[in-house]
Design a protein around this motif. Structure first.
Motif, PDB file in Angstrom:
ATOM      1  N   PHE A  13     -21.441  15.048  20.173  1.00  0.00           N
ATOM      2  CA  PHE A  13     -20.784  16.161  19.660  1.00  0.00           C
ATOM      3  C   PHE A  13     -21.083  16.851  20.723  1.00  0.00           C
ATOM      4  O   PHE A  13     -21.674  17.397  21.412  1.00  0.00           O
ATOM      5  CB  PHE A  13     -22.627  16.267  18.817  1.00  0.00           C
ATOM      6  CG  PHE A  13     -22.528  15.552  16.980  1.00  0.00           C
ATOM      7  CD1 PHE A  13     -22.484  16.021  16.254  1.00  0.00           C
ATOM      8  CD2 PHE A  13     -22.917  14.315  17.334  1.00  0.00           C
ATOM      9  CE1 PHE A  13     -22.432  14.909  15.332  1.00  0.00           C
ATOM     10  CE2 PHE A  13     -23.512  13.326  16.611  1.00  0.00           C
ATOM     11  CZ  PHE A  13     -22.950  13.993  15.649  1.00  0.00           C
ATOM     12  N   ILE A  20     -26.953  22.505  16.179  1.00  0.00           N
ATOM     13  CA  ILE A  20     -27.296  21.780  15.368  1.00  0.00           C
ATOM     14  C   ILE A  20     -28.301  21.872  14.610  1.00  0.00           C
ATOM     15  O   ILE A  20     -28.824  21.811  13.355  1.00  0.00           O
ATOM     16  CB  ILE A  20     -26.813  20.288  16.086  1.00  0.00           C
ATOM     17  CG1 ILE A  20     -25.660  20.387  16.625  1.00  0.00           C
ATOM     18  CG2 ILE A  20     -27.556  19.250  15.022  1.00  0.00           C
ATOM     19  CD1 ILE A  20     -24.830  18.422  17.246  1.00  0.00           C
ATOM     20  N   THR A  52     -19.076  20.960   7.892  1.00  0.00           N
ATOM     21  CA  THR A  52     -20.159  20.636   9.506  1.00  0.00           C
ATOM     22  C   THR A  52     -21.161  20.816   9.345  1.00  0.00           C
ATOM     23  O   THR A  52     -22.170  19.979   9.686  1.00  0.00           O
ATOM     24  CB  THR A  52     -19.504  21.086  10.558  1.00  0.00           C
ATOM     25  OG1 THR A  52     -18.288  20.941  10.123  1.00  0.00           O
ATOM     26  CG2 THR A  52     -20.220  20.960  12.061  1.00  0.00           C
ATOM     27  N   TRP A  56     -24.166  17.113   9.264  1.00  0.00           N
ATOM     28  CA  TRP A  56     -25.624  17.264  10.517  1.00  0.00           C
ATOM     29  C   TRP A  56     -26.576  17.317   9.773  1.00  0.00           C
ATOM     30  O   TRP A  56     -27.285  16.775  10.651  1.00  0.00           O
ATOM     31  CB  TRP A  56     -25.433  19.215  11.455  1.00  0.00           C
ATOM     32  CG  TRP A  56     -24.754  19.202  12.247  1.00  0.00           C
ATOM     33  CD1 TRP A  56     -23.771  17.901  12.484  1.00  0.00           C
ATOM     34  CD2 TRP A  56     -23.925  20.882  13.032  1.00  0.00           C
ATOM     35  NE1 TRP A  56     -22.339  19.245  14.156  1.00  0.00           N
ATOM     36  CE2 TRP A  56     -23.087  19.976  13.660  1.00  0.00           C
ATOM     37  CE3 TRP A  56     -24.332  21.770  12.928  1.00  0.00           C
ATOM     38  CZ2 TRP A  56     -22.911  21.191  14.639  1.00  0.00           C
ATOM     39  CZ3 TRP A  56     -23.618  22.797  13.723  1.00  0.00           C
ATOM     40  CH2 TRP A  56     -22.683  22.337  14.385  1.00  0.00           C
ATOM     41  N   TRP A  57     -26.692  17.583   8.295  1.00  0.00           N
ATOM     42  CA  TRP A  57     -28.679  17.446   7.978  1.00  0.00           C
ATOM     43  C   TRP A  57     -27.750  16.139   7.375  1.00  0.00           C
ATOM     44  O   TRP A  57     -29.276  15.532   7.946  1.00  0.00           O
ATOM     45  CB  TRP A  57     -28.570  18.696   7.043  1.00  0.00           C
ATOM     46  CG  TRP A  57     -28.094  18.215   5.328  1.00  0.00           C
ATOM     47  CD1 TRP A  57     -27.053  18.190   4.885  1.00  0.00           C
ATOM     48  CD2 TRP A  57     -29.012  16.912   5.056  1.00  0.00           C
ATOM     49  NE1 TRP A  57     -27.088  17.385   3.372  1.00  0.00           N
ATOM     50  CE2 TRP A  57     -28.624  16.824   2.932  1.00  0.00           C
ATOM     51  CE3 TRP A  57     -30.240  16.642   5.210  1.00  0.00           C
ATOM     52  CZ2 TRP A  57     -29.242  16.088   3.309  1.00  0.00           C
ATOM     53  CZ3 TRP A  57     -30.920  15.586   4.055  1.00  0.00           C
ATOM     54  CH2 TRP A  57     -30.264  16.000   3.108  1.00  0.00           C
ATOM     55  N   ARG A  59     -27.127  13.076   9.255  1.00  0.00           N
ATOM     56  CA  ARG A  59     -26.865  12.735  10.495  1.00  0.00           C
ATOM     57  C   ARG A  59     -28.322  12.976  10.967  1.00  0.00           C
ATOM     58  O   ARG A  59     -29.427  12.154  11.672  1.00  0.00           O
ATOM     59  CB  ARG A  59     -25.850  13.003  11.125  1.00  0.00           C
ATOM     60  CG  ARG A  59     -25.834  12.151  12.647  1.00  0.00           C
ATOM     61  CD  ARG A  59     -25.623  11.064  12.459  1.00  0.00           C
ATOM     62  NE  ARG A  59     -26.198  10.573  13.861  1.00  0.00           N
ATOM     63  CZ  ARG A  59     -24.807   9.848  14.663  1.00  0.00           C
ATOM     64  NH1 ARG A  59     -23.724   9.929  14.173  1.00  0.00           N
ATOM     65  NH2 ARG A  59     -24.916   8.999  15.681  1.00  0.00           N
ATOM     66  N   PHE A  60     -28.665  14.072  10.907  1.00  0.00           N
ATOM     67  CA  PHE A  60     -29.575  14.707  12.157  1.00  0.00           C
ATOM     68  C   PHE A  60     -31.489  14.736  11.434  1.00  0.00           C
ATOM     69  O   PHE A  60     -32.527  14.935  11.940  1.00  0.00           O
ATOM     70  CB  PHE A  60     -29.766  15.562  12.999  1.00  0.00           C
ATOM     71  CG  PHE A  60     -28.552  15.251  13.937  1.00  0.00           C
ATOM     72  CD1 PHE A  60     -29.223  14.695  15.292  1.00  0.00           C
ATOM     73  CD2 PHE A  60     -26.911  15.843  13.970  1.00  0.00           C
ATOM     74  CE1 PHE A  60     -27.828  14.373  16.109  1.00  0.00           C
ATOM     75  CE2 PHE A  60     -25.906  15.664  14.723  1.00  0.00           C
ATOM     76  CZ  PHE A  60     -26.693  14.873  15.996  1.00  0.00           C
TER      77      PHE A  60
END
Length: 238
Positions: A13, A20, A52, A56-57, A59-60
């Protein structure tokens, strides 16, 4: 699977891990929409789109949640076994009624969150088995008077641990409130899977920042809040 995302996933990223983490924390911890988070970041000079933030939420969030959970389960295994409060609330998913089952310990720590299509003995059993697999069995399990709890606990062989009473379960009912605020900001959920994912990530993040364990004085509160933030900023670092 939640545990399979490696911390190294940051390396692909362009955005810094700090940004993030901040975006994910704002979205999960506070009753903000994706566009609210975009606007808040923009005010800090960070230009990212709400899509985005959504990426992010997704994915992470689970990665951060599993890291928090791994640390806390070790710390709390003995501590959280005194008394559990168990409850279920209905949640609309794509216009249909679904059920979110949650268990908290006597100090408000969220132990488990499970989404089911129905509210019956089979659903109660599924939830209680998942809860006990992770946390063992509590000395007392406080529920409302919903008959399926008694039937499920009888099948598990833990019916003598059940306590019911009109005011006994305020602890878990109050603990649904932060989730209800988040639900409104997200304008409901469209799929059961996304509700289950959000509920488990939200409960871990809520636990991480919940200061109720140490509300002894303002100074202690400030110290534990700062420690929680410092730990959050190190998530996924290795």
């Amino acid at each position: 699977h939640l545990g399979m995302i490696k911390p190294a996933s940051f390396k692909y990223f362009k955005t810094s891990p700090e940004i993030i983490r901040l975006a994910v924390m704002l979205y999960i911890r506070f009753p903000l929409s994706l566009r609210n988070v975009e606007d808040l970041l923009h005010e800090r000079g960070i230009d990212v789109s709400h899509e985005t933030v959504r990426y992010w939420w997704n994915r992470f969030g689970p990665m951060f949640a599993s890291e928090i959970r791994r640390k806390r389960v070790q710390q709390l295994r003995a501590f959280s076994k005194w008394k559990w409060h168990v409850d279920e609330v209905f949640v609309k998913v794509n216009g249909k009624r679904r059920y979110l089952w949650r268990a908290v310990d006597h100090e408000g720590e969220v132990l488990e969150a499970v989404v089911t299509k129905r509210r019956n003995k089979a659903a109660a059993l599924k939830f209680l088995k998942k809860l006990m697999k992770r946390h063992g069995c509590a000395e007392e399990i406080v529920t409302d008077r919903f008959a399926s709890y008694k039937a499920a606990l009888r099948e598990i062989g833990a019916v003598e641990k059940q306590r019911t009473g009109r005011w006994l379960n305020n602890r878990v009912e109050n603990s649904h409130l932060p989730f209800r605020r988040r639900e409104r900001a997200m304008q409901r959920f469209r799929r059961m899977r996304s509700l289950q994912k959000f509920a488990s990530v939200h409960s871990s993040v809520y636990n991480h920042f919940n200061q109720e364990r140490s509300l002894t004085s303002r100074d202690t509160f400030k110290l534990t809040r700062a420690a929680a933030l410092t730990e959050w900023r190190e998530l996924g670092a290795g």
